[in-house]
Design a protein around this motif. Structure first.
Motif, PDB file in Angstrom:
ATOM      1  N   ALA A  85       0.854  -1.183   0.000  1.00  0.00           N
ATOM      2  CA  ALA A  85       0.000   0.000   0.000  1.00  0.00           C
ATOM      3  C   ALA A  85       0.892   1.236   0.000  1.00  0.00           C
ATOM      4  CB  ALA A  85      -0.920  -0.005   1.220  1.00  0.00           C
ATOM      5  N   GLU A  93      -6.165   1.106   6.064  1.00  0.00           N
ATOM      6  CA  GLU A  93      -7.226   0.217   6.535  1.00  0.00           C
ATOM      7  C   GLU A  93      -7.218  -1.111   5.796  1.00  0.00           C
ATOM      8  OE1 GLU A  93     -10.369  -1.753   8.109  1.00  0.00           O
ATOM      9  OE2 GLU A  93      -9.218  -0.072   8.922  1.00  0.00           O
ATOM     10  N   GLU A  94      -6.892  -1.111   4.512  1.00  0.00           N
ATOM     11  CA  GLU A  94      -6.920  -2.361   3.752  1.00  0.00           C
ATOM     12  C   GLU A  94      -5.894  -3.369   4.271  1.00  0.00           C
ATOM     13  OE1 GLU A  94      -6.039  -1.145  -0.343  1.00  0.00           O
ATOM     14  OE2 GLU A  94      -5.173   0.652   0.549  1.00  0.00           O
ATOM     15  N   ARG A 235     -10.703 -12.415   2.498  1.00  0.00           N
ATOM     16  CA  ARG A 235     -10.790 -10.984   2.168  1.00  0.00           C
ATOM     17  C   ARG A 235     -10.192 -10.681   0.797  1.00  0.00           C
ATOM     18  NH1 ARG A 235     -11.734  -7.754   6.808  1.00  0.00           N
ATOM     19  NH2 ARG A 235     -11.681  -8.935   8.764  1.00  0.00           N
ATOM     20  N   THR A 331     -16.921  -9.609   3.945  1.00  0.00           N
ATOM     21  CA  THR A 331     -15.872  -8.889   4.662  1.00  0.00           C
ATOM     22  C   THR A 331     -16.463  -8.096   5.826  1.00  0.00           C
ATOM     23  OG1 THR A 331     -16.014  -7.056   3.068  1.00  0.00           O
ATOM     24  CG2 THR A 331     -14.334  -8.715   2.677  1.00  0.00           C
TER      25      THR A 331
END
Length: 498
Positions: A85, A93-94, A235, A331
């Motif tokens: 990221a 957040e991911e 996820r 999720t």
């Protein structure tokens, strides 16, 4: 936006800080000097190192061509998936979501800072294509919590180029070995830093199961571990991850229900309810996917002169509409306080199990008796179903038998470590039986869906004939299953532990 990169690499000790000449190894035509890169990475974990215990690494790194946040998930020895990221001051957040099943309510704190002076070489073939990147890393590791401490070492790292053949790394390793370079004893820089600063807590090896309680708890622990480990894969929408998590949920629930003589049901029954809820949520997308694939395959097998074009379009629209938003919903379930509470409850159960008197007894007798009880209940259900005429009542009875057969299968599986071959054979027999009964239930659901699609198609002025053909074939398929069931059941029943 995060991106995923499959990383295949090997690490080596380097006492003299030099990289042996690798020209000619596995098609290496040249070794290109790419210069020195300064890297600065801070690694985050919980205070009790939950990520490190699972061989996960989470870092924020500056320098080099891929500065940012990196989460590394183990795939196999020497193979990891790196989720990247963009660089930011706080954890994206991911990435936080991908470690939530392990972190839960705990805080992620900086544990170690690693600064590396990386001397990079590119190993290229005769056409200049990259085969691997080899580097000599001079590392300084600083512990950021507790009493602190700094250590230094030098290592060699060889990372395979994207799409490369892992066998190439074997050839490089042989050349390095001839030069006296040995593989690193640590799987990662972080692991080495934690060990050398006295910060690493080695997880205790589980004791060999002895009592009935030991065997049941070991099985439950394996399912809890699977639920936690599969969370990132679900996820990331990894193929089969949802199915595997659902199976772990069912296995855990089955063990709690079957081995009530071992664990107090006043404690475990509420947990079983929550496991059933999770299995149901996981099944929404999975059942839809399986049914859509079954109907699409069947429709593809029909002759085109039956006018299947509109039916293909309608089936595709149905599958897309029913599946829309399913992954986002799932999720959301994994992020929910209810799911995280379930994981915490399973942890508490394993840490302080509500054992009954039978838990301390001979596992062969206790577990064998429990499995036989499940098998006896299954016998009643199968015989009742076979005594009913074909139709809705029999369909429902066979569905109940299928659920009981699954529970018996998981019970035998849980008892295999204690009972050995007889339980293993019963597990295989129950798997065969549930496969047959599963095909029957899939046919029931397919016929229900075909009736709905035919009604909608007819109302829209389309031909319902293709749906009728498929319905008839599903009906014949179910009849074939019902005809085969008595013999399949006879073989399964012969695997009784008694």
């Amino acid at each position: 936006m995060a991106e995923t990169k499959r990383e295949i690499e090997r690490k080596y000790e380097s006492e003299d800080s030099g990289l042996p000449d690798l020209t000619g190894v596995g098609g290496v035509a040249a070794v290109l000097d790419k210069g020195l890169v300064e890297l600065d990475a801070t690694y985050y974990d919980t205070a009790d190192q939950r990520l490190a215990a699972a061989s996960l690494t989470l870092r924020r790194r500056t320098g080099g061509s891929d500065a940012g946040w990196h989460l590394k998930l183990p795939v196999a020895p020497g193979v990891r998936d790196e989720i990247r990221a963009p660089l930011s001051d706080t954890l994206p957040e991911e990435l936080a979501a991908l470690v939530r099943s392990r972190v839960r309510e705990a805080r992620l704190v900086p544990l170690v800072r690693l600064r590396s002076a990386r001397d990079v070489r590119h190993l290229v073939d005769e056409h200049g294509a990259l085969l691997a990147e080899a580097s000599v890393d001079a590392v300084t590791a600083e512990r950021l919590t507790g009493e602190g401490g700094t250590v230094q070492w030098t290592e060699i790292e060889v990372e395979l180029a994207d799409g490369g053949d892992p066998a190439f790394l074997d050839q490089v390793e042989k050349r390095l070995a001839r030069a006296g370079v040995r593989p690193s004893a640590s799987p990662s820089k972080l692991a080495r830093a934690l060990e050398r600063t006295g910060f690493h807590r080695k997880p205790a090896e589980p004791a060999k199961p002895v009592t009935a309680g030991d065997h049941v708890l070991a099985y439950l622990r394996a399912q809890r571990d699977a639920l936690v480990a599969l969370d990132p894969a679900v996820r990331l929408d990894t193929p089969d991850a949802v199915h595997r998590m659902r199976v772990a949920t069912r296995r855990a629930r089955g063990a709690l229900r079957t081995f009530r003589s071992v664990l107090d049901r006043a404690v475990t029954d509420p947990i079983a309810v929550e496991l059933k809820w999770l299995a149901g949520e996981l099944g929404i997308d999975r059942d839809q996917e399986v049914l859509a694939e079954r109907l699409t395959t069947a429709l593809d097998a029909l002759p085109p002169d039956l006018g299947t074009g509109p039916a293909h379009e309608r089936l595709a629209s149905w599958a897309a509409a029913r599946g829309a938003g399913a992954h986002a919903h799932l999720t959301g379930v994994l992020d929910s306080s209810r799911h995280l509470a379930l994981l915490n409850t399973l942890d508490a159960l394993l840490a302080d199990p509500p054992l009954r008197k039978a838990a301390a007894r001979n596992p062969k007798k206790v577990l064998g008796k429990a499995v036989e009880k499940d098998l006896a209940r299954l016998t009643t259900l199968i015989e009742r179903a076979l005594g009913l005429p074909p139709g809705e009542d029999r369909d429902l009875a066979l569905h109940e038998a299928r659920k009981k057969a699954k529970r018996t299968r998981y019970a035998a599986e849980a008892a295999t470590s204690a009972l050995g071959t007889p339980a293993r054979d019963l597990t295989a027999a129950m798997k065969s039986l549930t496969t047959l009964l599963g095909d029957h239930q899939d046919s029931v659901m397919a016929r229900r869906t075909l009736r709905e699609l035919a009604a909608v198609a007819h109302a829209a002025g389309e031909s319902a004939f293709p749906y009728g053909v498929l319905y008839a074939r599903e009906e014949a398929r179910a009849a074939a299953v019902e005809a085969e069931l008595p013999e399949r059941w006879r073989k399964a029943r012969s695997r009784s532990l008694g």
